[in-house]
Design a protein around this motif. Sequence first.
Motif, mmCIF file in Angstrom:
data_model
loop_
_atom_site.group_PDB
_atom_site.id
_atom_site.type_symbol
_atom_site.label_atom_id
_atom_site.label_comp_id
_atom_site.label_asym_id
_atom_site.label_seq_id
_atom_site.Cartn_x
_atom_site.Cartn_y
_atom_site.Cartn_z
ATOM 1 N N ASN A 146 0.745 -1.136 -0.135
ATOM 2 C CA ASN A 146 0.395 0.525 0.307
ATOM 3 C C ASN A 146 1.359 1.517 -0.359
ATOM 4 O OD1 ASN A 146 -2.238 -1.416 -0.105
ATOM 5 N ND2 ASN A 146 -2.657 -1.687 2.204
ATOM 6 N N ASN A 147 2.385 1.137 -0.482
ATOM 7 C CA ASN A 147 2.948 2.610 -0.509
ATOM 8 C C ASN A 147 3.783 2.084 -2.133
ATOM 9 O OD1 ASN A 147 2.627 2.644 2.387
ATOM 10 N ND2 ASN A 147 4.328 1.056 3.079
ATOM 11 N N LYS A 148 3.412 3.406 -2.341
ATOM 12 C CA LYS A 148 4.121 3.561 -3.013
ATOM 13 C C LYS A 148 5.749 3.997 -3.492
ATOM 14 C CE LYS A 148 -0.252 5.542 -5.383
ATOM 15 N NZ LYS A 148 -0.779 7.082 -6.294
ATOM 16 N N PHE A 149 6.463 3.610 -4.783
ATOM 17 C CA PHE A 149 7.056 4.098 -5.079
ATOM 18 C C PHE A 149 7.932 4.063 -6.174
ATOM 19 C CE2 PHE A 149 7.426 -0.625 -4.713
ATOM 20 C CZ PHE A 149 8.739 -1.168 -5.912
ATOM 21 N N LYS A 150 9.290 5.342 -6.485
ATOM 22 C CA LYS A 150 9.532 4.462 -7.866
ATOM 23 C C LYS A 150 11.106 4.024 -8.589
ATOM 24 C CE LYS A 150 7.033 8.858 -9.772
ATOM 25 N NZ LYS A 150 7.182 9.815 -9.939
ATOM 26 N N ILE A 151 11.713 3.731 -8.960
ATOM 27 C CA ILE A 151 12.910 3.177 -9.686
ATOM 28 C C ILE A 151 13.289 4.702 -9.909
ATOM 29 C CG2 ILE A 151 14.278 1.958 -11.241
ATOM 30 C CD1 ILE A 151 12.570 -0.042 -11.376
ATOM 31 N N LYS A 152 14.240 4.355 -9.074
ATOM 32 C CA LYS A 152 15.236 6.205 -9.293
ATOM 33 C C LYS A 152 16.918 5.703 -9.697
ATOM 34 C CE LYS A 152 12.949 8.734 -5.415
ATOM 35 N NZ LYS A 152 13.249 9.761 -4.443
ATOM 36 N N GLU A 153 17.644 6.122 -10.014
ATOM 37 C CA GLU A 153 18.678 5.957 -10.899
ATOM 38 C C GLU A 153 19.875 6.096 -9.520
ATOM 39 O OE1 GLU A 153 20.445 9.182 -12.721
ATOM 40 O OE2 GLU A 153 18.973 9.269 -14.493
ATOM 41 N N GLU A 154 19.345 6.477 -8.523
ATOM 42 C CA GLU A 154 20.428 5.677 -7.632
ATOM 43 C C GLU A 154 19.484 4.230 -7.125
ATOM 44 O OE1 GLU A 154 17.552 7.402 -3.406
ATOM 45 O OE2 GLU A 154 18.048 8.636 -4.819
ATOM 46 N N ASP A 155 18.754 3.904 -7.025
ATOM 47 C CA ASP A 155 18.560 2.225 -6.657
ATOM 48 C C ASP A 155 19.212 1.945 -7.882
ATOM 49 O OD1 ASP A 155 16.506 3.771 -4.896
ATOM 50 O OD2 ASP A 155 15.433 3.725 -6.794
ATOM 51 N N LEU A 156 19.523 1.966 -9.094
ATOM 52 C CA LEU A 156 20.035 1.303 -9.860
ATOM 53 C C LEU A 156 21.612 1.655 -9.659
ATOM 54 C CD1 LEU A 156 18.240 2.119 -12.902
ATOM 55 C CD2 LEU A 156 18.396 0.230 -11.776
ATOM 56 N N TRP A 157 22.399 2.907 -9.046
ATOM 57 C CA TRP A 157 23.345 2.826 -8.925
ATOM 58 C C TRP A 157 23.854 1.941 -7.701
ATOM 59 C CZ3 TRP A 157 27.452 4.468 -11.463
ATOM 60 C CH2 TRP A 157 27.258 5.785 -12.414
ATOM 61 N N ARG A 158 23.416 1.389 -6.688
ATOM 62 C CA ARG A 158 23.619 0.682 -5.954
ATOM 63 C C ARG A 158 23.658 -0.764 -5.718
ATOM 64 N NH1 ARG A 158 20.402 4.170 -2.344
ATOM 65 N NH2 ARG A 158 18.631 3.654 -2.370
ATOM 66 N N ILE A 159 22.798 -1.446 -7.116
ATOM 67 C CA ILE A 159 23.340 -2.813 -7.470
ATOM 68 C C ILE A 159 24.363 -2.836 -7.331
ATOM 69 C CG2 ILE A 159 23.228 -4.571 -9.012
ATOM 70 C CD1 ILE A 159 20.438 -2.764 -10.216
ATOM 71 N N HIS A 160 24.666 -4.098 -6.680
ATOM 72 C CA HIS A 160 25.588 -4.626 -5.468
ATOM 73 C C HIS A 160 26.241 -6.085 -6.310
ATOM 74 C CE1 HIS A 160 25.249 -6.839 -2.688
ATOM 75 N NE2 HIS A 160 24.547 -6.053 -2.135
ATOM 76 N N VAL A 171 28.223 -0.071 -10.778
ATOM 77 C CA VAL A 171 27.390 -0.262 -12.065
ATOM 78 C C VAL A 171 28.539 1.348 -11.695
ATOM 79 C CG1 VAL A 171 25.507 1.666 -12.047
ATOM 80 C CG2 VAL A 171 25.083 -0.467 -10.536
ATOM 81 N N SER A 172 28.599 1.440 -13.492
ATOM 82 C CA SER A 172 29.939 2.099 -14.006
ATOM 83 C C SER A 172 28.819 3.499 -14.404
ATOM 84 C CB SER A 172 30.544 1.487 -14.755
ATOM 85 O OG SER A 172 30.507 0.965 -15.915
ATOM 86 N N ASN A 173 27.140 3.233 -15.559
ATOM 87 C CA ASN A 173 26.258 4.163 -15.452
ATOM 88 C C ASN A 173 25.308 3.686 -15.290
ATOM 89 O OD1 ASN A 173 25.860 6.585 -16.864
ATOM 90 N ND2 ASN A 173 25.832 5.147 -18.742
ATOM 91 N N VAL A 174 24.198 5.581 -15.318
ATOM 92 C CA VAL A 174 23.113 4.814 -15.760
ATOM 93 C C VAL A 174 21.744 6.012 -15.986
ATOM 94 C CG1 VAL A 174 20.773 4.809 -14.016
ATOM 95 C CG2 VAL A 174 22.905 3.510 -13.277
ATOM 96 N N VAL A 175 21.263 5.820 -17.036
ATOM 97 C CA VAL A 175 20.785 6.396 -17.942
ATOM 98 C C VAL A 175 19.445 6.329 -17.381
ATOM 99 C CG1 VAL A 175 20.086 7.576 -20.180
ATOM 100 C CG2 VAL A 175 22.576 7.103 -19.683
#
Length: 279
Positions: A146-160, A171-175
Amino acid sequence: MAIGFIVDMEFVWGFQTRVAGLSKTSPSFLYPPPTVILGGIAESIARKYEIGESNGRNIIPILSRNLLAIGIKPLNCTPITYQAINRIIAIRYAGGVLYPTSEPKYILKSFDAPARGNTILSTIDNNAPMIRIFMVFKNNEFIFDNNKFKIKEEDLWRIHRLGSKESLVSVSNVVSTEKINVLRDNVIITSYSFPMDSDIDIIVPKGLWKEEVYINPFKLEAYNENENPFKNYMLGKKLIKFNVPLKTPIEDSECKLRIKGKIVGYSYEGEVVVGYGED
């Protein structure tokens, strides 16, 4: 409005993501499957919102419902699969004894040494091996508990990692972009992995391509007893075949395709990924 994400990732050595159901000596995939990529995003989001591991995996089906396209291409590496012998703890019930056990006469039976699949991403330019992922979602509105969220560039930068805990990535680049061109009933050229479908005709394949069978990333309904992706894979249900490119020092791989019907192409600044149209 559709939103696309292009993510470049460096690998330390490669990854472990093994094919399910092929005994304890199962091989590894050539590239991390689409569901593993969604899992990497889900883990990043779960850590951000302090969601536990068991509940955090339920973010993956939520991402799947919005997914229109996902593809991988190597930037400077070639996958090499192999199997290495590893000592593991054997969890089993045999001869009336539950293993592992601390009883001295049974201690050796508490371990096993199967050959387990790994994939090395071998660089062809002496730099860190890199792959590029192109994903397109219907929109960037997701609802979890019941909570809304969005995928942000910072979320993809944190994939390890993508795969096991040893499968480390950086992660070296996100667009991220909403300037996605939709290509329908057209002839396109893609260098990304793409789903095999009756609405796709391969005209001219260039380079090396292989087929892999994955859990369908577009139809992950839930993680529960009735809709367990691992169980479905073992039973051959809700699977999808992808054509994946292999890069060599001599040439890149790309494919000219004729797409129609439910299959569409999504392009951004020369990058084209194949997926499905919005319902």
